[in-house]
Design a protein around this motif. Structure first.
Motif, PDB file in Angstrom:
ATOM      1  N   MET A   1       0.851  -1.186   0.000  1.00  0.00           N
ATOM      2  CA  MET A   1       0.000   0.000   0.000  1.00  0.00           C
ATOM      3  C   MET A   1       0.884   1.231   0.000  1.00  0.00           C
ATOM      4  O   MET A   1       1.540   1.538   0.985  1.00  0.00           O
ATOM      5  CB  MET A   1      -0.870  -0.013   1.253  1.00  0.00           C
ATOM      6  N   THR A   2       0.910   1.919  -1.072  1.00  0.00           N
ATOM      7  CA  THR A   2       1.700   3.140  -1.114  1.00  0.00           C
ATOM      8  C   THR A   2       0.917   4.298  -0.522  1.00  0.00           C
ATOM      9  O   THR A   2      -0.282   4.211  -0.326  1.00  0.00           O
ATOM     10  CB  THR A   2       2.108   3.468  -2.554  1.00  0.00           C
ATOM     11  N   ASP A   3       1.589   5.365  -0.212  1.00  0.00           N
ATOM     12  CA  ASP A   3       0.937   6.491   0.434  1.00  0.00           C
ATOM     13  C   ASP A   3      -0.101   7.131  -0.479  1.00  0.00           C
ATOM     14  O   ASP A   3       0.103   7.300  -1.663  1.00  0.00           O
ATOM     15  CB  ASP A   3       1.991   7.542   0.805  1.00  0.00           C
ATOM     16  N   ILE A   4      -1.252   7.477   0.098  1.00  0.00           N
ATOM     17  CA  ILE A   4      -2.299   8.170  -0.630  1.00  0.00           C
ATOM     18  C   ILE A   4      -2.119   9.651  -0.365  1.00  0.00           C
ATOM     19  O   ILE A   4      -2.154  10.081   0.772  1.00  0.00           O
ATOM     20  CB  ILE A   4      -3.693   7.716  -0.152  1.00  0.00           C
ATOM     21  N   SER A   5      -1.928  10.453  -1.399  1.00  0.00           N
ATOM     22  CA  SER A   5      -1.706  11.874  -1.186  1.00  0.00           C
ATOM     23  C   SER A   5      -2.928  12.491  -0.521  1.00  0.00           C
ATOM     24  O   SER A   5      -4.048  12.066  -0.728  1.00  0.00           O
ATOM     25  CB  SER A   5      -1.401  12.576  -2.505  1.00  0.00           C
ATOM     26  N   ARG A   6      -2.715  13.533   0.239  1.00  0.00           N
ATOM     27  CA  ARG A   6      -3.624  14.029   1.253  1.00  0.00           C
ATOM     28  C   ARG A   6      -5.104  13.990   0.911  1.00  0.00           C
ATOM     29  O   ARG A   6      -5.888  13.361   1.578  1.00  0.00           O
ATOM     30  CB  ARG A   6      -3.240  15.459   1.630  1.00  0.00           C
ATOM     31  N   ARG A   7      -5.542  14.730  -0.067  1.00  0.00           N
ATOM     32  CA  ARG A   7      -6.976  14.825  -0.313  1.00  0.00           C
ATOM     33  C   ARG A   7      -7.255  14.593  -1.794  1.00  0.00           C
ATOM     34  O   ARG A   7      -7.968  15.343  -2.438  1.00  0.00           O
ATOM     35  CB  ARG A   7      -7.490  16.205   0.094  1.00  0.00           C
TER      36      ARG A   7
ATOM     37  N   GLY B   1       2.627   8.189   6.531  1.00  0.00           N
ATOM     38  CA  GLY B   1       2.305   8.539   5.152  1.00  0.00           C
ATOM     39  C   GLY B   1       3.161   9.677   4.622  1.00  0.00           C
ATOM     40  O   GLY B   1       4.390   9.691   4.762  1.00  0.00           O
ATOM     41  N   SER B   2       2.514  10.672   4.054  1.00  0.00           N
ATOM     42  CA  SER B   2       3.236  11.764   3.411  1.00  0.00           C
ATOM     43  C   SER B   2       3.973  12.674   4.375  1.00  0.00           C
ATOM     44  O   SER B   2       4.726  13.554   3.937  1.00  0.00           O
ATOM     45  CB  SER B   2       2.292  12.589   2.535  1.00  0.00           C
ATOM     46  N   ASP B   3       3.794  12.512   5.680  1.00  0.00           N
ATOM     47  CA  ASP B   3       4.679  13.211   6.611  1.00  0.00           C
ATOM     48  C   ASP B   3       6.131  12.786   6.391  1.00  0.00           C
ATOM     49  O   ASP B   3       7.056  13.489   6.794  1.00  0.00           O
ATOM     50  CB  ASP B   3       4.264  12.922   8.055  1.00  0.00           C
ATOM     51  N   THR B   4       6.330  11.654   5.734  1.00  0.00           N
ATOM     52  CA  THR B   4       7.671  11.213   5.335  1.00  0.00           C
ATOM     53  C   THR B   4       8.359  12.256   4.457  1.00  0.00           C
ATOM     54  O   THR B   4       9.590  12.404   4.489  1.00  0.00           O
ATOM     55  CB  THR B   4       7.579   9.882   4.568  1.00  0.00           C
TER      56      THR B   4
ATOM     57  N   GLY C   1      11.885  29.022 -10.073  1.00  0.00           N
ATOM     58  CA  GLY C   1      10.936  30.059  -9.720  1.00  0.00           C
ATOM     59  C   GLY C   1       9.493  29.722 -10.067  1.00  0.00           C
ATOM     60  O   GLY C   1       8.602  30.542  -9.844  1.00  0.00           O
ATOM     61  N   GLU C   2       9.253  28.528 -10.586  1.00  0.00           N
ATOM     62  CA  GLU C   2       7.901  28.112 -10.961  1.00  0.00           C
ATOM     63  C   GLU C   2       6.955  28.191  -9.754  1.00  0.00           C
ATOM     64  O   GLU C   2       7.294  27.770  -8.655  1.00  0.00           O
ATOM     65  CB  GLU C   2       7.944  26.674 -11.489  1.00  0.00           C
ATOM     66  N   ARG C   3       5.737  28.719  -9.986  1.00  0.00           N
ATOM     67  CA  ARG C   3       4.771  28.852  -8.903  1.00  0.00           C
ATOM     68  C   ARG C   3       3.506  28.020  -9.131  1.00  0.00           C
ATOM     69  O   ARG C   3       2.648  27.947  -8.238  1.00  0.00           O
ATOM     70  CB  ARG C   3       4.391  30.327  -8.710  1.00  0.00           C
ATOM     71  N   ARG C   4       3.375  27.398 -10.309  1.00  0.00           N
ATOM     72  CA  ARG C   4       2.266  26.471 -10.484  1.00  0.00           C
ATOM     73  C   ARG C   4       2.489  25.271  -9.589  1.00  0.00           C
ATOM     74  O   ARG C   4       3.603  24.741  -9.508  1.00  0.00           O
ATOM     75  CB  ARG C   4       2.158  26.053 -11.946  1.00  0.00           C
ATOM     76  N   TRP C   5       1.430  24.805  -8.921  1.00  0.00           N
ATOM     77  CA  TRP C   5       1.588  23.785  -7.873  1.00  0.00           C
ATOM     78  C   TRP C   5       0.604  22.649  -8.079  1.00  0.00           C
ATOM     79  O   TRP C   5      -0.578  22.873  -8.389  1.00  0.00           O
ATOM     80  CB  TRP C   5       1.343  24.417  -6.508  1.00  0.00           C
ATOM     81  N   SER C   6       1.096  21.433  -7.907  1.00  0.00           N
ATOM     82  CA  SER C   6       0.225  20.261  -7.926  1.00  0.00           C
ATOM     83  C   SER C   6       0.892  19.146  -7.139  1.00  0.00           C
ATOM     84  O   SER C   6       2.059  18.816  -7.374  1.00  0.00           O
ATOM     85  CB  SER C   6      -0.034  19.794  -9.364  1.00  0.00           C
ATOM     86  N   TYR C   7       0.142  18.581  -6.212  1.00  0.00           N
ATOM     87  CA  TYR C   7       0.702  17.555  -5.332  1.00  0.00           C
ATOM     88  C   TYR C   7       0.990  16.280  -6.117  1.00  0.00           C
ATOM     89  O   TYR C   7       0.108  15.738  -6.779  1.00  0.00           O
ATOM     90  CB  TYR C   7      -0.281  17.258  -4.205  1.00  0.00           C
ATOM     91  N   SER C   8       2.222  15.812  -6.019  1.00  0.00           N
ATOM     92  CA  SER C   8       2.616  14.605  -6.740  1.00  0.00           C
ATOM     93  C   SER C   8       3.615  13.807  -5.910  1.00  0.00           C
ATOM     94  O   SER C   8       4.706  14.290  -5.601  1.00  0.00           O
ATOM     95  CB  SER C   8       3.236  14.957  -8.096  1.00  0.00           C
ATOM     96  N   ASN C   9       3.244  12.596  -5.561  1.00  0.00           N
ATOM     97  CA  ASN C   9       4.162  11.715  -4.838  1.00  0.00           C
ATOM     98  C   ASN C   9       5.427  11.437  -5.640  1.00  0.00           C
ATOM     99  O   ASN C   9       6.484  11.168  -5.085  1.00  0.00           O
ATOM    100  CB  ASN C   9       3.458  10.393  -4.499  1.00  0.00           C
ATOM    101  N   THR C  10       5.317  11.539  -6.961  1.00  0.00           N
ATOM    102  CA  THR C  10       6.469  11.275  -7.827  1.00  0.00           C
ATOM    103  C   THR C  10       7.633  12.202  -7.508  1.00  0.00           C
ATOM    104  O   THR C  10       8.805  11.803  -7.602  1.00  0.00           O
ATOM    105  CB  THR C  10       6.068  11.426  -9.304  1.00  0.00           C
TER     106      THR C  10
ATOM    107  N   GLY D   1       8.134   4.575  -0.507  1.00  0.00           N
ATOM    108  CA  GLY D   1       9.527   4.810  -0.144  1.00  0.00           C
ATOM    109  C   GLY D   1       9.712   6.206   0.404  1.00  0.00           C
ATOM    110  O   GLY D   1       9.061   6.603   1.368  1.00  0.00           O
ATOM    111  N   ALA D   2      10.593   6.988  -0.230  1.00  0.00           N
ATOM    112  CA  ALA D   2      10.918   8.325   0.259  1.00  0.00           C
ATOM    113  C   ALA D   2       9.729   9.267   0.220  1.00  0.00           C
ATOM    114  O   ALA D   2       9.765  10.349   0.818  1.00  0.00           O
ATOM    115  CB  ALA D   2      12.061   8.911  -0.574  1.00  0.00           C
ATOM    116  N   ASP D   3       8.672   8.885  -0.464  1.00  0.00           N
ATOM    117  CA  ASP D   3       7.479   9.723  -0.548  1.00  0.00           C
ATOM    118  C   ASP D   3       6.472   9.447   0.551  1.00  0.00           C
ATOM    119  O   ASP D   3       5.571  10.256   0.772  1.00  0.00           O
ATOM    120  CB  ASP D   3       6.795   9.536  -1.905  1.00  0.00           C
ATOM    121  N   GLY D   4       6.579   8.295   1.262  1.00  0.00           N
ATOM    122  CA  GLY D   4       5.521   8.044   2.233  1.00  0.00           C
ATOM    123  C   GLY D   4       5.594   6.772   3.038  1.00  0.00           C
ATOM    124  O   GLY D   4       4.567   6.306   3.524  1.00  0.00           O
TER     125      GLY D   4
END
Length: 409
Positions: free
Chosen positions: A1-7, A86-89, A193-202, A272-275
């Protein structure tokens, strides 16, 4: 079971389906605090089977628990229960890379291509346009391997049981993420300097590979030698490919779509390092206080960690901003807000927060995940966030006043 990103919803959770230590000596009951108990009870009342929360400050610790460790045995949740954070990792992994930056071994503006030549290519993905900063701040545009190709129709107890012992390598996870074009490519002239944001475990899968490329050692070894051992986190571990959580723990339950009963989903591969990290409220709180208190990073790197971009629709709170592996949000009662992350995996939701100076931290585990109802999931999430905000917003009587003196120094 890999980490499920927050929401990320049910589709993202589906991918998680496709993919013993001795009891702690510190399990004695901590000091109790009635106001904290009320918030823990409120979280339990949202339908969580078992809840454990701890507050750590300069004057010691307090804790509260509610519900049961198992619906059959009905025993209380152990005071120092192990659980998947989880993602606190991700905050741990970001700290590792920032330590290497502080040592001059790499730069935040270094590209992925420099350290992992050819690793991010194909379908328009380009490691020459992604820096260390983009990875840690979630501004790379890389697809989330957890969500990519997920099918909510596969979100069933049967699928979970078939795959709970199946592990994935970082290379397999990255390959899945690169199978489609990226959400965007950072600006070639100033990618960091990129400011576009999207949550990605990758992003944090790649971050773990960077740690290994720079040091020549496994991510888990660097984590142990740089953070776990120096801080005395005797109950924090990287499980590798093991699907087990050490005892003492509580059963992690998941409500699947179209189901009427919670399913025991305690077993599972955690990524792994993501969660992947398994920890305890005590250890997690010690880490957060040490990090924000300046014990793990040099001032320049801690300041870089706190440089944020605004985010939307990640957690059930307003004004959230994401830094390098840690996020900030405003809280009533504190002019400087709080720092946090949080993590979700099948059967467990980790929620935490820490004051900007590290004087006070709250950590918690809710041993239930609701995938059957967005409304129920939101109720649980908001109750957990209210608990953290009440503690760190200096609103819990004795606990808050003790720690508040240090926090407002």
């Amino acid at each position: 079971m890999t980490d499920i990103s927050r929401r990320t919803g049910l589709a993202a959770a589906t991918a998680a389906l496709l993919t013993g230590a001795a009891p702690s000596a510190s399990a004695a009951a901590p000091r109790r605090e009635p106001a904290l108990q009320r918030h823990v009870d409120a979280l339990h009342a949202t339908g969580v089977t078992g809840v454990l929360a701890e507050v750590r400050g300069p004057h010691g610790r307090t804790a509260a628990r509610a519900g049961v460790a198992d619906l059959t045995a009905k025993d209380p949740v152990p005071w120092n229960a192990y659980y998947r954070i989880g993602s606190d990792t991700k905050t741990f992994t970001a700290t590792l890379l920032l330590q290497l930056v502080g040592e001059g071994r790499l730069k935040l503006t270094d590209t992925v291509e420099r350290w992992l030549p050819g690793a991010i290519r194909g379908h328009g993905n380009d490691g020459r346009r992604i820096t260390v900063t983009n990875l840690l701040r979630q501004t790379s545009g890389l697809n989330d391997y957890v969500a990519l190709g997920a099918d909510p129709d596969d979100l069933t107890p049967e699928a979970y049981r078939r795959n709970r012992f199946r592990s994935q390598t970082p290379e397999e996870q990255l390959k899945a993420a690169l199978s489609k074009p990226p959400q965007w490519l950072p600006d070639a002239g100033d990618p960091a300097g990129e400011r576009r944001w999207s949550y990605s475990n990758t992003n944090y899968v790649v971050a773990g590979l960077l740690v290994e490329a720079v040091t020549g050692h496994p991510w888990a070894q660097e984590l142990h030698e740089r953070i776990i051992e120096p801080l005395g986190l005797r109950d924090t571990l990287t499980p590798g490919t093991s699907s087990y959580v050490p005892r003492p723990t509580a059963t992690g339950y998941t409500y699947f779509p179209n189901g009427t009963r919670p399913v025991d989903t305690t077993l599972g591969f955690g990524g792994g390092a993501d969660g992947c990290l398994i920890s305890t409220p005590r250890d997690h709180g010690v880490f957060l206080r040490a990090l924000l208190g300046g014990r793990l990073l040099r001032p320049a790197q801690l300041a870089a960690m706190k440089q944020t971009v605004p985010v939307q629709d990640w957690v059930s709170a307003a004004g959230v901003r994401y830094g390098l592996g840690i996020a900030w949000r405003p809280v009533a009662g504190r002019r400087d807000g709080i720092w946090f992350h949080g993590g979700t995996s099948l059967g467990c939701v980790s929620e935490c927060g820490v004051t900007p100076d590290g004087a006070m931290a709250v950590t918690s585990a809710a041993f239930t995940l609701r995938l059957d109802s967005r409304e129920q999931n939101e109720r649980q999430s908001r109750a957990a966030l209210r608990m953290v905000d009440a503690v760190l917003g200096v609103g819990l009587g004795v606990v808050a006043s003790d720690a508040g003196r240090g926090a407002r120094g």
